[in-house]
Design a protein around this motif. Structure first.
Motif, PDB file in Angstrom:
ATOM      1  N   THR A   1      14.988   1.792 -10.623  1.00 33.78           N
ATOM      2  CA  THR A   1      15.587   1.733 -11.962  1.00 33.78           C
ATOM      3  C   THR A   1      14.897   2.713 -12.905  1.00 33.78           C
ATOM      4  OG1 THR A   1      14.111  -0.101 -12.534  1.00 33.78           O
ATOM      5  CG2 THR A   1      16.304  -0.667 -11.702  1.00 33.78           C
ATOM      6  N   GLU A   2      13.557   2.549 -13.019  1.00 35.18           N
ATOM      7  CA  GLU A   2      12.803   3.403 -13.942  1.00 35.18           C
ATOM      8  C   GLU A   2      11.478   3.761 -13.285  1.00 35.18           C
ATOM      9  OE1 GLU A   2      12.849   2.023 -17.964  1.00 35.18           O
ATOM     10  OE2 GLU A   2      11.012   3.082 -18.480  1.00 35.18           O
ATOM     11  N   MET A   3      10.950   4.933 -13.586  1.00 35.60           N
ATOM     12  CA  MET A   3       9.699   5.345 -12.936  1.00 35.60           C
ATOM     13  C   MET A   3       8.494   5.026 -13.811  1.00 35.60           C
ATOM     14  SD  MET A   3      10.973   8.725 -10.925  1.00 35.60           S
ATOM     15  CE  MET A   3       9.463   8.867  -9.966  1.00 35.60           C
TER      16      MET A   3
ATOM     17  N   VAL B   1       0.329  -0.201  -4.779  1.00 37.51           N
ATOM     18  CA  VAL B   1      -0.936   0.430  -5.158  1.00 37.51           C
ATOM     19  C   VAL B   1      -1.246   1.556  -4.170  1.00 37.51           C
ATOM     20  CG1 VAL B   1      -3.352   0.047  -5.768  1.00 37.51           C
ATOM     21  CG2 VAL B   1      -1.730  -1.858  -5.899  1.00 37.51           C
ATOM     22  N   GLY B   2      -1.487   2.738  -4.720  1.00 33.70           N
ATOM     23  CA  GLY B   2      -1.788   3.892  -3.878  1.00 33.70           C
ATOM     24  C   GLY B   2      -3.213   4.360  -4.008  1.00 33.70           C
ATOM     25  N   ARG B   3      -3.424   5.310  -4.938  1.00 35.76           N
ATOM     26  CA  ARG B   3      -4.718   5.987  -5.024  1.00 35.76           C
ATOM     27  C   ARG B   3      -5.914   5.069  -5.159  1.00 35.76           C
ATOM     28  NH1 ARG B   3      -2.801   9.722  -9.712  1.00 35.76           N
ATOM     29  NH2 ARG B   3      -1.308   8.002  -9.813  1.00 35.76           N
ATOM     30  N   SER B   4      -5.796   4.011  -5.937  1.00 30.95           N
ATOM     31  CA  SER B   4      -7.012   3.203  -6.124  1.00 30.95           C
ATOM     32  C   SER B   4      -7.429   2.518  -4.828  1.00 30.95           C
ATOM     33  CB  SER B   4      -6.917   2.226  -7.295  1.00 30.95           C
ATOM     34  OG  SER B   4      -5.725   1.541  -7.275  1.00 30.95           O
ATOM     35  N   ILE B   5      -6.533   2.445  -3.858  1.00 27.71           N
ATOM     36  CA  ILE B   5      -6.951   1.945  -2.530  1.00 27.71           C
ATOM     37  C   ILE B   5      -7.316   3.115  -1.611  1.00 27.71           C
ATOM     38  CG2 ILE B   5      -6.230   0.736  -0.430  1.00 27.71           C
ATOM     39  CD1 ILE B   5      -4.417  -1.035  -2.190  1.00 27.71           C
ATOM     40  N   TYR B   6      -6.380   4.089  -1.455  1.00 31.37           N
ATOM     41  CA  TYR B   6      -6.638   5.080  -0.397  1.00 31.37           C
ATOM     42  C   TYR B   6      -7.704   6.121  -0.760  1.00 31.37           C
ATOM     43  CZ  TYR B   6      -3.135   8.332  -2.467  1.00 31.37           C
ATOM     44  OH  TYR B   6      -2.419   9.165  -3.292  1.00 31.37           O
ATOM     45  N   LEU B   7      -8.029   6.241  -2.061  1.00 29.18           N
ATOM     46  CA  LEU B   7      -9.111   7.165  -2.432  1.00 29.18           C
ATOM     47  C   LEU B   7     -10.462   6.454  -2.556  1.00 29.18           C
ATOM     48  CD1 LEU B   7      -7.436   9.423  -5.175  1.00 29.18           C
ATOM     49  CD2 LEU B   7      -7.807   9.959  -2.754  1.00 29.18           C
TER      50      LEU B   7
ATOM     51  N   SER C   1       6.665  -3.140  -7.890  1.00 29.73           N
ATOM     52  CA  SER C   1       6.295  -2.431  -9.101  1.00 29.73           C
ATOM     53  C   SER C   1       5.117  -1.476  -8.894  1.00 29.73           C
ATOM     54  CB  SER C   1       5.963  -3.486 -10.168  1.00 29.73           C
ATOM     55  OG  SER C   1       5.882  -2.889 -11.422  1.00 29.73           O
ATOM     56  N   PRO C   2       5.374  -0.167  -9.007  1.00 24.44           N
ATOM     57  CA  PRO C   2       4.307   0.823  -8.842  1.00 24.44           C
ATOM     58  C   PRO C   2       3.627   1.129 -10.168  1.00 24.44           C
ATOM     59  CG  PRO C   2       6.415   1.941  -8.971  1.00 24.44           C
ATOM     60  CD  PRO C   2       6.689   0.481  -9.181  1.00 24.44           C
ATOM     61  N   GLY C   3       2.392   1.633 -10.073  1.00 20.61           N
ATOM     62  CA  GLY C   3       1.683   2.050 -11.273  1.00 20.61           C
ATOM     63  C   GLY C   3       0.437   1.217 -11.527  1.00 20.61           C
TER      64      GLY C   3
ATOM     65  N   LEU D   1       0.846  -1.203   0.000  1.00 15.53           N
ATOM     66  CA  LEU D   1       0.000   0.000   0.000  1.00 15.53           C
ATOM     67  C   LEU D   1       0.878   1.248   0.000  1.00 15.53           C
ATOM     68  CD1 LEU D   1      -2.674   1.582   0.406  1.00 15.53           C
ATOM     69  CD2 LEU D   1      -2.399   1.178   2.870  1.00 15.53           C
ATOM     70  N   ALA D   2       0.709   2.098  -1.023  1.00 17.07           N
ATOM     71  CA  ALA D   2       1.402   3.396  -1.042  1.00 17.07           C
ATOM     72  C   ALA D   2       0.513   4.388  -0.300  1.00 17.07           C
ATOM     73  CB  ALA D   2       1.628   3.855  -2.480  1.00 17.07           C
ATOM     74  N   LEU D   3       0.919   4.740   0.909  1.00 18.72           N
ATOM     75  CA  LEU D   3       0.073   5.554   1.780  1.00 18.72           C
ATOM     76  C   LEU D   3       0.408   7.042   1.607  1.00 18.72           C
ATOM     77  CD1 LEU D   3      -2.189   4.930   3.743  1.00 18.72           C
ATOM     78  CD2 LEU D   3      -0.505   4.442   5.504  1.00 18.72           C
TER      79      LEU D   3
ATOM     80  N   GLY E   1      -3.390   0.248 -11.072  1.00 15.14           N
ATOM     81  CA  GLY E   1      -4.611   0.962 -10.686  1.00 15.14           C
ATOM     82  C   GLY E   1      -4.663   2.342 -11.311  1.00 15.14           C
ATOM     83  N   ALA E   2      -4.499   3.376 -10.511  1.00  8.41           N
ATOM     84  CA  ALA E   2      -4.689   4.758 -10.981  1.00  8.41           C
ATOM     85  C   ALA E   2      -3.829   5.107 -12.203  1.00  8.41           C
ATOM     86  CB  ALA E   2      -4.410   5.735  -9.842  1.00  8.41           C
ATOM     87  N   GLN E   3      -2.626   4.577 -12.283  1.00 14.66           N
ATOM     88  CA  GLN E   3      -1.757   4.887 -13.430  1.00 14.66           C
ATOM     89  C   GLN E   3      -1.970   3.920 -14.602  1.00 14.66           C
ATOM     90  OE1 GLN E   3       2.416   6.123 -12.608  1.00 14.66           O
ATOM     91  NE2 GLN E   3       1.930   5.820 -10.450  1.00 14.66           N
ATOM     92  N   GLY E   4      -2.892   2.958 -14.434  1.00 17.13           N
ATOM     93  CA  GLY E   4      -3.275   2.092 -15.545  1.00 17.13           C
ATOM     94  C   GLY E   4      -2.704   0.691 -15.547  1.00 17.13           C
TER      95      GLY E   4
ATOM     96  N   TYR F   1      14.631  -4.258  -6.134  1.00 15.50           N
ATOM     97  CA  TYR F   1      14.510  -3.246  -7.192  1.00 15.50           C
ATOM     98  C   TYR F   1      13.088  -2.707  -7.285  1.00 15.50           C
ATOM     99  CZ  TYR F   1      19.048  -4.966  -8.622  1.00 15.50           C
ATOM    100  OH  TYR F   1      20.378  -5.304  -8.626  1.00 15.50           O
ATOM    101  N   VAL F   2      12.982  -1.481  -7.841  1.00 13.80           N
ATOM    102  CA  VAL F   2      11.680  -0.902  -8.194  1.00 13.80           C
ATOM    103  C   VAL F   2      11.675  -0.715  -9.706  1.00 13.80           C
ATOM    104  CG1 VAL F   2      10.059   0.999  -7.815  1.00 13.80           C
ATOM    105  CG2 VAL F   2      11.721   0.417  -6.025  1.00 13.80           C
ATOM    106  N   ALA F   3      10.613  -1.214 -10.362  1.00 10.36           N
ATOM    107  CA  ALA F   3      10.476  -1.063 -11.821  1.00 10.36           C
ATOM    108  C   ALA F   3       8.988  -0.942 -12.152  1.00 10.36           C
ATOM    109  CB  ALA F   3      11.113  -2.254 -12.536  1.00 10.36           C
TER     110      ALA F   3
HETATM  111  O1  C5P Z   1      -1.374   6.293  -6.496  1.00 13.52           O
HETATM  112  P1  C5P Z   1      -0.506   5.331  -7.264  1.00 13.52           P
HETATM  113  O2  C5P Z   1      -1.006   3.905  -7.183  1.00 13.52           O
HETATM  114  O3  C5P Z   1      -0.218   5.778  -8.661  1.00 13.52           O
HETATM  115  O4  C5P Z   1       0.858   5.355  -6.435  1.00 13.52           O
HETATM  116  C1  C5P Z   1       2.073   4.864  -6.931  1.00 13.52           C
HETATM  117  C2  C5P Z   1       3.123   5.076  -5.882  1.00 13.52           C
HETATM  118  O5  C5P Z   1       4.358   4.575  -6.335  1.00 13.52           O
HETATM  119  C3  C5P Z   1       3.381   6.524  -5.523  1.00 13.52           C
HETATM  120  O6  C5P Z   1       3.713   6.549  -4.148  1.00 13.52           O
HETATM  121  C4  C5P Z   1       4.572   6.919  -6.363  1.00 13.52           C
HETATM  122  O7  C5P Z   1       5.331   7.925  -5.726  1.00 13.52           O
HETATM  123  C5  C5P Z   1       5.343   5.613  -6.346  1.00 13.52           C
HETATM  124  N1  C5P Z   1       6.298   5.368  -7.402  1.00 13.52           N
HETATM  125  C6  C5P Z   1       5.972   5.393  -8.759  1.00 13.52           C
HETATM  126  N2  C5P Z   1       6.943   5.128  -9.687  1.00 13.52           N
HETATM  127  C7  C5P Z   1       8.181   4.786  -9.287  1.00 13.52           C
HETATM  128  C8  C5P Z   1       8.513   4.722  -7.932  1.00 13.52           C
HETATM  129  C9  C5P Z   1       7.531   5.012  -7.013  1.00 13.52           C
HETATM  130  O8  C5P Z   1       4.802   5.645  -9.111  1.00 13.52           O
HETATM  131  N3  C5P Z   1       9.085   4.414 -10.165  1.00 13.52           N
END
Ligand code: C5P
Length: 216
Positions: A116-118, A193-199, A171-173, A9-11, A175-178, A146-148
């Motif tokens: 590594t990559e956002m 997962v952040g927004r799709s849970i906390y919102l 791996s972030p992204g 959970l991304a809080l 839900g809300a980012q697709g 790693y984060v990817a």
């Molecule tokens: O709200 P959402 O699900 O998009 O949250 C994604 C989370 O992952 C946020 O906290 C964002 O800062 C983080 N993050 C990202 N991309 C990265 C590293 C971290 O979106 N490469």
């Protein structure tokens, strides 16, 4: 790190009150919480300590540490002293800066996740071009976490191939980012997962449906 149900959970909320409320609603399903700048700047490093104490969970501090080695050391020490189990560190700053965080992590018995990559579209302009090199540097340095991005599965797969199957990728992204959790988990070990849970009106329900989707 053992991540329950493969969901972190991304809080990214601004108050301790809402952080506690949301974490409380999903704590039966989630044992790993990522705390980043929104909560830490609003409520201080104490937010890490409090979340950890209340939920006895893994806390990953997403401070995307990206400074000179001496400053990175201080940031990592403070983060680990507050109770974080791991800190996310940018790789583009180079091996000496990352090494400073690794040394701090070793001193505290904690972990470093190498970014590594956002996941956002703008990352294509600069980070995409160097992310495979960053992953290769991580391998040379013996890094295992790693984060990817979940939003670019081809990139995620490339990074998995570089860091190998014995590395742990979060791996972030999703839900809300697709990004899609099940597809992401073909290459990653856990999704963030952040927004799709906390919102959500009902965060628990969202978490349950992600878990169901992963099992399909
Ligand atoms: O709200 P959402 O699900 O998009 O949250 C994604 C989370 O992952 C946020 O906290 C964002 O800062 C983080 N993050 C990202 N991309 C990265 C590293 C971290 O979106 N490469």
């Amino acid at each position: 790190m053992e991540v329950k149900n493969k969901i972190i959970l991304a809080l990214d909320v601004n108050t301790m009150e809402s952080a506690m409320k949301i974490a409380g609603k999903v704590s039966d399903y989630i044992n790993t919480i990522k705390i980043g700048y929104p909560l830490a700047l609003a409520e201080g490093l104490e937010s890490i300590t409090q979340i950890k104490e209340e939920f006895d969970c893994n806390v990953i501090a997403d401070f995307k540490v990206a400074d000179i080695p001496e400053t990175n050391s201080k940031i990592a020490d403070l983060t680990f002293n507050a109770g974080a189990d791991a800190v996310i560190v940018h790789g583009f700053v180079g091996n000496d800066s990352v090494e400073a965080c690794l040394e701090s992590a070793e001193d505290h018995g904690k972990d470093v996740f190498l970014l590594t990559e956002m996941s956002h579209p703008g990352a294509s302009r600069f980070l995409k071009g160097v992310s495979e090199d960053i992953a290769a540097m991580g391998v040379e340095m013996g890094i295992k976490n790693y984060v990817a991005p979940a939003t670019k599965l081809d990139r995620l797969e490339k990074i998995r191939n570089i860091v190998g199957n014995d590395s742990f990728i979060i791996s972030p992204g999703v839900g809300a980012q697709g990004g899609d959790a099940a597809k992401t988990l073909r290459f990653a070990d856990a999704v963030i997962v952040g927004r799709s849970i906390y919102l959500a009106e009902d965060p628990e329900n969202v978490v349950k449906s992600i878990i169901d989707g992963i099992k399909l």
